[in-house]
Design a protein around this motif. Structure first.
Motif, short mmCIF file in Angstrom:
data_model
loop_
_atom_site.label_atom_id
_atom_site.label_comp_id
_atom_site.label_asym_id
_atom_site.label_seq_id
_atom_site.Cartn_x
_atom_site.Cartn_y
_atom_site.Cartn_z
N THR A 279 0.95 -1.12 -0.09
CA THR A 279 -0.13 0.08 0.09
C THR A 279 0.89 1.45 0.04
N ARG A 281 1.11 5.13 0.70
CA ARG A 281 0.57 6.28 1.50
C ARG A 281 1.28 7.57 1.22
N LEU A 290 -2.81 12.51 6.17
CA LEU A 290 -2.88 11.46 4.87
C LEU A 290 -3.42 12.09 4.10
N GLU A 293 -4.27 7.31 0.22
CA GLU A 293 -3.86 5.90 0.29
C GLU A 293 -4.16 5.06 -0.81
N HIS A 296 -5.71 -1.43 -0.60
CA HIS A 296 -4.67 -1.98 0.20
C HIS A 296 -4.41 -3.37 -0.42
N ASP B 45 -1.62 2.77 12.94
CA ASP B 45 -1.73 4.16 12.56
C ASP B 45 -2.59 5.38 12.97
#
Lengths: 339, 182
Positions: A279, A281, A290, A293, A296, B45
């Motif tokens: 993944t 980011r 963030l 993203e 996944h 996270d």
């Protein structure tokens, strides 16, 4: 009182929220209503089970992991408030004086040994290189190595096996100790220089002198043996350490998960990829939010490289079967695409 | 219990105190994230994000609120954002591998799987029901503390919690009837 009303009493009962009168009402009804009696028993059991859920804890200290980021946030705050933004000397000693040396070293050694700090990776890479030059003349090497080892060993014991951790920890200590830095004055104030405060702090604490150039990718001096993609390989320690990482799945999931972090040339974005995770980011360096993203996916990402204009990041996704796919991220459109 | 003096020092700009404060709460923050997101890495996270936000926003905390409800508000908001952005998925993560690889006696395995089963059932609840259950049972919050953390009226908290327990009870009861456990 009907069963519906009693249901609410039973619910409050398992939370200990009923007074005596309400309890009596409930008990009276339940005594004559087998269905409610069964429901009460189930609710109570469920509530007991929920209370017994394991109090999970993180596999390693999250605060340790984010300390470099916190240091950076602090130095950004300080440099914003300082009138002269190029005066790094005013910033760096203050950071240092706020934290006792021993604790600082312990934290840093933990962080470096764990190999989880994205921001530190570039610097670490270089420290390793400067270690190769073996100008290790600073404070007692043995003492430092031992300190790093003895502090970290118990934490490693939780997730690592055998003697691998002790092999790795002193190694990290050595590369740290050998750091000796000349700080480029504009590297702290500059937006692209996220690692600078951390690096300078470290260097000062170690009381020696060498050169950490501006921490942008472009300026990383890479020895031949590392090849052009050295920044993608965030291994801090020796071969032994690498071996321990690949031989222990749990340690990869936990303590030693490696991170690739690459700041765009304009300093606005940071691309982050975890080892064992395909993944991508993207974070904004100014506030660590963030921004993007990707979907996944398993596997890993390699060969991360920003275009000079910062508008595009290219990289290769290797899936679990080893199939490679070239991908790119467009910073203007905030999306991933196949070039 | 967090020392009020520590919070004051942190707000006054003492970085040592602020970092010490983060260390006090990191396990609580992680635990909520873990049970809300049902995924270890996502929880790491989210917990990191929450701790950084707490670090930068410490001055916005006002004493009239409880510190722990303020902290939980931050972490639950981050987690709710996260699982809204993602497709719902039930993960099989490292914890299960740990159970399998250990040489446990049978009863211990059954207990472990029961906890796992409850965790998965929690993961099937709607987000607010899930949050209420996690704060109630993993943070031992009262109705009022949950209401403060989630910015919900007290009655809504109760109705979410009661409904959540009924749903969990149904999910777990069906599971037991399936014969896996009992």
């Amino acid at each position: 009182m009907n069963c519906q009303e009693v249901m609410e009493l039973m619910q409050r009962h398992v939370d200990g929220d009923l007074d005596q009168q309400e309890t009596a009402l409930m008990t009276a009804h339940v005594g004559g209503c087998p269905e409610c009696a069964v429901m009460l028993e189930r609710l109570q059991r469920l509530s007991d089970d929920l209370s017994l859920l394991p109090r999970v804890e993180p596999k390693f200290s999250i605060v340790d992991a984010i300390l470099p980021q916190l240091v950076r946030l602090e130095s950004e705050r300080l440099s914003e408030s300082a009138e002269d933004k190029t005066d790094t000397k005013a910033v760096v000693p203050r950071l240092r004086s706020e934290r006792p040396r021993g604790r600082l070293l312990r934290r840093w050694s933990g962080i470096v040994a764990a190999g989880i700090v994205a921001g530190l990776l570039l610097i670490s890479q270089q420290l390793q290189l400067s270690n190769d030059h073996s100008d290790n003349d600073a404070a007692a090497p043995g003492e430092f190595g031992n300190a790093a080892f003895s502090v970290k060993a118990p934490e490693y014991a939780a997730t690592m096996e055998d003697g691998e951790a002790p092999a790795a920890a002193p190694e990290a200590g050595v590369s740290e100790r050998s750091s000796s830095a000349k700080i480029a004055p504009d590297s702290v104030a500059g937006g692209a220089a996220q690692e600078a405060p951390a690096a300078s702090e470290q260097a000062i604490d170690n009381g020696s002198a060498a050169s950490i150039a501006e921490p942008g990718i472009n300026s990383v001096e890479v020895g031949d043996q590392y090849g052009a993609n050295a920044f993608v390989t965030p291994s801090i320690g020796s071969d032994e350490e690498t071996k321990s990482k690949t031989s222990d799945v749990n340690s990869i999931n936990g303590l030693t998960a490696q991170v690739t972090a690459l700041v765009s040339p304009d300093g606005l974005w940071r691309a982050v990829a975890y080892e064992g995770d395909g993944t991508l980011r993207i974070y904004a360096t100014k506030d660590d939010s963030l921004v993007f993203e990707s979907e996944h996916r398993a596997g890993s990402l390699t060969g991360l490289a920003w275009e000079p204009e910062s508008e595009q990041l290219t990289y290769t996704w290797i899936d679990e079967q080893g199939n490679k796919k070239n991908l790119a991220y467009n910073a203007d459109e905030i999306r991933e695409f196949t070039p | 219990m967090i020392e009020p003096a520590l919070i004051k020092s942190a707000q006054a700009g003492d970085r040592e105190a602020l970092v010490a404060l983060l260390r006090e709460i990191e396990n609580h923050v992680y635990r909520t994230a873990y049970y809300l997101l049902n995924h270890e890495q996502d929880a790491m996270d989210a917990a990191q994000e929450a701790l950084i936000r707490i670090y930068t926003k410490i001055n916005t905390y006002e004493e009239k609120a409880q510190f722990r409800t303020w902290v939980q508000k931050i972490v639950t908001n981050i987690c709710i954002d996260k699982f809204r952005r993602k497709r719902p998925s039930v993960s099989i993560d490292e914890h299960e591998l740990v159970f399998e690889s250990r040489d446990n006696v049978e009863t211990e395995v059954l207990t472990a799987y029961a906890a796992e089963e409850i965790r998965e059932a929690i993961g099937k609840l709607p987000e607010h029901h899930r949050s209420v259950v996690v704060l109630r049972y993993l943070q031992d919050f009262s109705y009022n503390e949950i209401a403060d953390s989630l910015d919900l009226p007290l009655n809504t908290v109760k109705s979410y919690l009661f409904r959540a327990r009924q749903q969990l009870q149904t999910l777990l009861h069906d599971y037991q009837k399936g014969g896996v456990r009992g």
